[in-house]
Design an enzyme around this catalytic site. Sequence first.
Site, mmCIF file in Angstrom:
data_model
loop_
_atom_site.group_PDB
_atom_site.id
_atom_site.type_symbol
_atom_site.label_atom_id
_atom_site.label_comp_id
_atom_site.label_asym_id
_atom_site.label_seq_id
_atom_site.Cartn_x
_atom_site.Cartn_y
_atom_site.Cartn_z
ATOM 1 N N ASP A 1 32.974 41.922 8.579
ATOM 2 C CA ASP A 1 32.132 41.431 7.495
ATOM 3 C C ASP A 1 32.108 39.903 7.580
ATOM 4 O O ASP A 1 33.136 39.275 7.858
ATOM 5 C CB ASP A 1 32.728 41.867 6.155
ATOM 6 N N HIS B 1 30.711 50.488 -0.382
ATOM 7 C CA HIS B 1 31.746 50.143 -1.355
ATOM 8 C C HIS B 1 31.169 49.605 -2.664
ATOM 9 O O HIS B 1 31.932 49.183 -3.529
ATOM 10 C CB HIS B 1 32.671 49.103 -0.727
ATOM 11 N N ASP B 2 29.848 49.563 -2.785
ATOM 12 C CA ASP B 2 29.221 49.085 -4.032
ATOM 13 C C ASP B 2 28.545 50.218 -4.796
ATOM 14 O O ASP B 2 28.063 49.986 -5.912
ATOM 15 C CB ASP B 2 28.136 48.044 -3.711
ATOM 16 N N ASP C 1 27.041 39.580 4.622
ATOM 17 C CA ASP C 1 26.962 39.790 3.180
ATOM 18 C C ASP C 1 25.796 39.000 2.571
ATOM 19 O O ASP C 1 25.611 37.821 2.895
ATOM 20 C CB ASP C 1 28.285 39.327 2.561
ATOM 21 N N GLU D 1 23.019 42.590 5.047
ATOM 22 C CA GLU D 1 22.907 43.273 3.757
ATOM 23 C C GLU D 1 21.655 42.745 3.066
ATOM 24 O O GLU D 1 21.619 41.587 2.640
ATOM 25 C CB GLU D 1 24.137 43.029 2.881
HETATM 26 O O1 TEU Z 1 26.951 42.913 -2.540
HETATM 27 C C1 TEU Z 1 25.816 42.328 -3.124
HETATM 28 C C2 TEU Z 1 25.192 43.257 -4.070
HETATM 29 O O2 TEU Z 1 24.032 43.531 -3.952
HETATM 30 C C3 TEU Z 1 26.068 43.904 -5.072
HETATM 31 O O3 TEU Z 1 26.551 42.933 -5.901
HETATM 32 C C4 TEU Z 1 25.351 44.957 -5.828
HETATM 33 O O4 TEU Z 1 24.294 44.426 -6.527
HETATM 34 C C5 TEU Z 1 26.234 45.610 -6.816
HETATM 35 O O5 TEU Z 1 27.506 45.665 -6.322
HETATM 36 C C6 TEU Z 1 25.737 47.000 -7.140
HETATM 37 O O6 TEU Z 1 26.707 47.683 -7.891
HETATM 38 C C7 TEU Z 1 27.738 42.217 -1.648
HETATM 39 C C8 TEU Z 1 28.999 43.019 -1.386
HETATM 40 O O7 TEU Z 1 28.657 44.245 -0.787
HETATM 41 C C9 TEU Z 1 29.741 43.191 -2.669
HETATM 42 O O8 TEU Z 1 30.880 44.007 -2.525
HETATM 43 C C10 TEU Z 1 30.149 41.812 -3.137
HETATM 44 O O9 TEU Z 1 30.761 41.922 -4.401
HETATM 45 C C11 TEU Z 1 28.948 40.869 -3.242
HETATM 46 O O10 TEU Z 1 28.098 40.940 -2.112
HETATM 47 C C12 TEU Z 1 29.419 39.446 -3.320
HETATM 48 O O11 TEU Z 1 29.941 39.046 -2.094
#
Ligand code: TEU
Length: 523
Positions: free
Chosen positions: A102, A337-338, A204, A270
Amino acid sequence: MTGQTELKWWQRGVVYQIYPRSFKDTTGNGVGDLQGIIEKLDYLEHLGIDAIWLSPFYPSPMADFGYDVADYCDVEPLFGDLATFDRLAAAVHARGMKIIVDWVPNHTSDQHKWFIESRSSRDNPKRDWYIWRDPKPDGSLPNNWGSFFGGPAWTFDPQTGQYYMHQFVKEQPELNWRNPEVKAAMLDTLRFWMRRGVDGFRMDVIGLILKDAALRDNPINPHAPANLPENDLFSRLIQVYNMDQDEVHEVVREIRATLDEFPERCGIGELWGPLDRWVKYYGEHGEGLHLPFNFRLMDGMGFNRMTWDAQALRGVVDALEAALPDFAWPNYVLGNHDRMRMVTRFGGEAQARVAAMLLLTLRGTPTLYYGDEIGIPDVPVPPEKIQDPQGVNLGAERSRDVCRTPMQWDASPNAGFCPPDAEPWLPLTADYTARNVAVMSQDATSILTLYHQLLAMRQETPALLGGSYKPLDEGVPTDCYVYLREDGATRYLVALNFAAEARQVRLPELGRGQIMLSTHLDR
Ligand code: TEU
């Protein structure tokens, strides 16, 4: 049409996302580590994975569980050290697999030495490495942007009397990518990991790294849901000026050129947003990212809105296929993971099996999320145990802890994730004595066995890897999604049933075939 002999590793391969905190703990602190990943590579190789992507393992105060990086070129002691990383990379490569890490270019931790310098005074050489602005004349915030995680996108620093920007938590100040020194320093971090053998990067929020030069206010979103938490300023606005600026593609090209300094490296971004803007991240002639992540099987064209419906899914795939220029390779994601776990999203394992077959038979690179192969659902986390800042700030139903729970390896206490006397950082599923790798790999009809067989079939089938995709209509009920994958003389028919009952598909003109695999492994 790309013949499969010309396919690159990131086109043939299946990517498996590991959330290092939750994979395997070898030190007994309830948190997974890099040594744990080394110990589970045999499992991943046997499962049929080609590449692993590791969520951040860099030194971090963990305000956003590693997405707040305090040093891009080291390993967080919780997870190991650089020597462990080198052993991991060597062990991955010894198996003919690839390692993707990442890369978090949009923001650092507020504990990163760059930010500590930047905030120390207005004339510090690193001041301009971050985005500092004066308050408006009335003392208010520089603009109306909100943070994804609640509250404004600005925090006032009394020591120097200015605000700094952060579109996530305030411990994640945003880098100023318009400053050439920032760009150079960040591109060097890519080289650092490529020299250590890293094969690719998951970047990211890559579409956020450039914002409108004048930082204009975002327009108010007239369609914002009425029941938003008070502090959710972000969802009240349309995200126009804070991300996806046209200028970002110049920077993406420079990132790609840096990857191309080393052979066969892969850039994954992403990204989200409308198809016509998203597709630009491939570059006009393929000089952008290899794989802008495609979340449309989860999101449809918006956020968390995809209806799990045959026609809707087909619509999304067909629109994607139509939007891609010849050089662009598709990819699909169904969990990370989100997001809500697959089994929870689809209301049970039966449809999660259909989803797995879809993901692994479409044309394009699939990314799997650890634990989906054993059907881990969202795991309830008691309110007082919520750790994710998104859940803490915006309410329990927005917490992402539920999809980050430990991998379940066997039926022993703590499911083999951590020693029996340790406490896993997040809870296990209630049924972990049955829902684990050891038990399910012995079960000829488990969802794990389905994944294993799908992966094996995919790996040895040119039609599934590089073959053409053609959806079928005639003789197909509307609650089914049926397509052909074809390469030369071999033709694979994929027939997915989204109804709760059996359905019949009549395709006389295709002639007779043989069932290779069924979602319940019973035919
Ligand atoms: O995620 C960005 C993002 O789109 C998320 O914040 C999403 O909107 C949200 O989690 C939906 O539930 C990336 C990473 O994947 C995330 O884990 C990080 O928290 C974020 O960036 C900040 O780096």
